[in-house]
Write a protein that holds these residues in place. Sequence first.
Motif, PDB file in Angstrom:
ATOM      1  N   LEU A  84       0.837  -1.205   0.000  1.00 52.67           N
ATOM      2  CA  LEU A  84       0.000   0.000   0.000  1.00 52.67           C
ATOM      3  C   LEU A  84       0.870   1.254   0.000  1.00 52.67           C
ATOM      4  O   LEU A  84       0.566   2.241  -0.676  1.00 52.67           O
ATOM      5  N   GLN A  94      -0.529   4.754   0.044  1.00 48.35           N
ATOM      6  CA  GLN A  94      -1.773   4.500   0.770  1.00 48.35           C
ATOM      7  C   GLN A  94      -1.538   3.789   2.086  1.00 48.35           C
ATOM      8  O   GLN A  94      -0.432   3.459   2.447  1.00 48.35           O
ATOM      9  N   VAL A 136      -8.366   0.800   2.595  1.00 43.46           N
ATOM     10  CA  VAL A 136      -7.686   0.438   1.360  1.00 43.46           C
ATOM     11  C   VAL A 136      -8.440   1.130   0.223  1.00 43.46           C
ATOM     12  O   VAL A 136      -9.658   1.200   0.239  1.00 43.46           O
ATOM     13  N   ALA A 137      -7.692   1.655  -0.750  1.00 44.07           N
ATOM     14  CA  ALA A 137      -8.361   2.319  -1.869  1.00 44.07           C
ATOM     15  C   ALA A 137      -9.202   1.293  -2.625  1.00 44.07           C
ATOM     16  O   ALA A 137      -8.663   0.384  -3.240  1.00 44.07           O
ATOM     17  N   ASP A 169      -8.689   0.792  -6.552  1.00 43.45           N
ATOM     18  CA  ASP A 169      -7.470   0.044  -6.844  1.00 43.45           C
ATOM     19  C   ASP A 169      -7.694  -1.446  -6.624  1.00 43.45           C
ATOM     20  O   ASP A 169      -7.265  -2.272  -7.429  1.00 43.45           O
ATOM     21  N   ASP A 189      -7.358  -4.269  -9.319  1.00 39.22           N
ATOM     22  CA  ASP A 189      -6.449  -5.397  -9.113  1.00 39.22           C
ATOM     23  C   ASP A 189      -7.159  -6.720  -9.374  1.00 39.22           C
ATOM     24  O   ASP A 189      -6.620  -7.599 -10.047  1.00 39.22           O
ATOM     25  N   LEU A 196      -0.824  -2.943 -19.068  1.00 41.52           N
ATOM     26  CA  LEU A 196      -0.125  -1.669 -19.292  1.00 41.52           C
ATOM     27  C   LEU A 196      -1.138  -0.536 -19.494  1.00 41.52           C
ATOM     28  O   LEU A 196      -0.948   0.576 -18.992  1.00 41.52           O
ATOM     29  N   LYS A 211      -2.424   1.311 -16.533  1.00 44.41           N
ATOM     30  CA  LYS A 211      -1.542   2.376 -16.019  1.00 44.41           C
ATOM     31  C   LYS A 211      -1.315   3.477 -17.054  1.00 44.41           C
ATOM     32  O   LYS A 211      -0.457   4.334 -16.874  1.00 44.41           O
TER      33      LYS A 211
END
Lengths: 275, 275
Positions: free
Chosen positions: A153, A158, B123-124, B127, B131, B153, B156
Amino acid sequence: MRIAAPGDRVLSYSDGVIRYAGVVQDFASPAFKPGSFGTTGENWSNDGWLLPIAWQSFGTAIRPKDFITSLGPLLPLKYSPIQPATGNGNQKAYLSEIGEPVFDFITSRASGFTGTHSDETVVAPLDALDDSLEQSLLADPGINSTVKQQLTLARKGQGLFRSRVGTIEKACRLTGIENPQLLVASHIKPWRMCTTAAERLDGANGLLLAPHVDRLFDRGLISFRASGEVLISPRLAIQDLDRLGLRDACNRDCGAFSPEQEGYLSFHRTQVHLS
Amino acid sequence: MRIAAPGDRVLSYSDGVIRYAGVVQDFASPAFKPGSFGTTGENWSNDGWLLPIAWQSFGTAIRPKDFITSLGPLLPLKYSPIQPATGNGNQKAYLSEIGEPVFDFITSRASGFTGTHSDETVVAPLDALDDSLEQSLLADPGINSTVKQQLTLARKGQGLFRSRVGTIEKACRLTGIENPQLLVASHIKPWRMCTTAAERLDGANGLLLAPHVDRLFDRGLISFRASGEVLISPRLAIQDLDRLGLRDACNRDCGAFSPEQEGYLSFHRTQVHLS
């Protein structure tokens, strides 16, 4: 390594031959030696710089010695990677400047070289390095799972790291932004360069920055003195600073940093900041 | 879901009891129903909004029906999640407003509730969603490995996606930044909401934005009309826009978008932009 700039063209010379030409993608960043180097470069220091280069293969290797009568006069007198007289390699030269004529001379002789890159192949090398570092952390049986989670994190700014930074920093030092939605918890000493879990999770090793300020800081285009003065890299174009609306902010006093923060900032100034 | 704002406090009421209170961490984002829902919420649409909430458990569950004589008068007359007279749940209510007195009444009766959160646990969620989506893409035997690599890729803003965006967009629409180091290849229709690999890798589904502009766009705090007009969300404080140095830029004509881009932008305006 630190003088190379995006767009610079480079040749890879090894074992007497040149097999690749490349284009520098970004300024060098501090990084540890990749594990994949194995015993190659055993005598090199463990930390150095990573220079992102998009390589293109020549197809057939070029042996400069074969052309040394024509090539010799084009080579620089000082720090040449190849001895102009003999065509033998110069062990002491590493990423030395060769000049455009040498580059053009060599690449014009490479049959498979087109000089154009497909950007598709360029992978962000720092991300790849962080990914592999994260994988080895996750595989380390000596780190407990809660710490592992917090370390991954922390890489993204984070979790525990962000909350610790938030007890020290309340707003972006440059823009004054306080809205958490618009702030990034940025490592001062880069996550990948920290040597212990404690450093990666240390609130004093972080700043809350607006996303564009974070980008400049992360790339070493700005840094800070302990006093709160902003350091602007000569690599950062004033036009870009203007377009980002940060020119005035950079002349402002950003407020002094604590001795703990300064410990990390001094690393940033010497290793990350592009002076 | 779209009215909830960071800092709002919420109660989780299910099966006649309240077990958790939480604090909204961010505005809702469009998201598909998580696979982990299984058959719960079978009748819910597959796409909706994800509202990030940091939950704290009560320890012992609270049954509002037990306190309905005192609680009833505090409940709203319209859209109450609990019927004021009987204390039974109202199936039709979902994330309905209850007012501070009801929240305080309930939490004051929860033994294990402290009202303070350790940020470490937050926790975000976007994300985490990305994931898990990435993991399922990587595990999909129907996608070849080159496409898999390009899809991760693209998440991001790198690789093939970025290079395709770069053939259409040359600079940040808001700031005019052209330096690739200072640009983010941002999805217009969020990566997580794309339904095909083609959408995730479509250059027309991307913009090159300065990092702070990318953040505003990603969070729905700004959007664009096809004509090039900037839409500013009422959720974005003018002070923040000023501090980001973007107030003037937002009044500028950013240039018209192509019909292909407008296809994605219309999704952004209706589903991501916080109006």
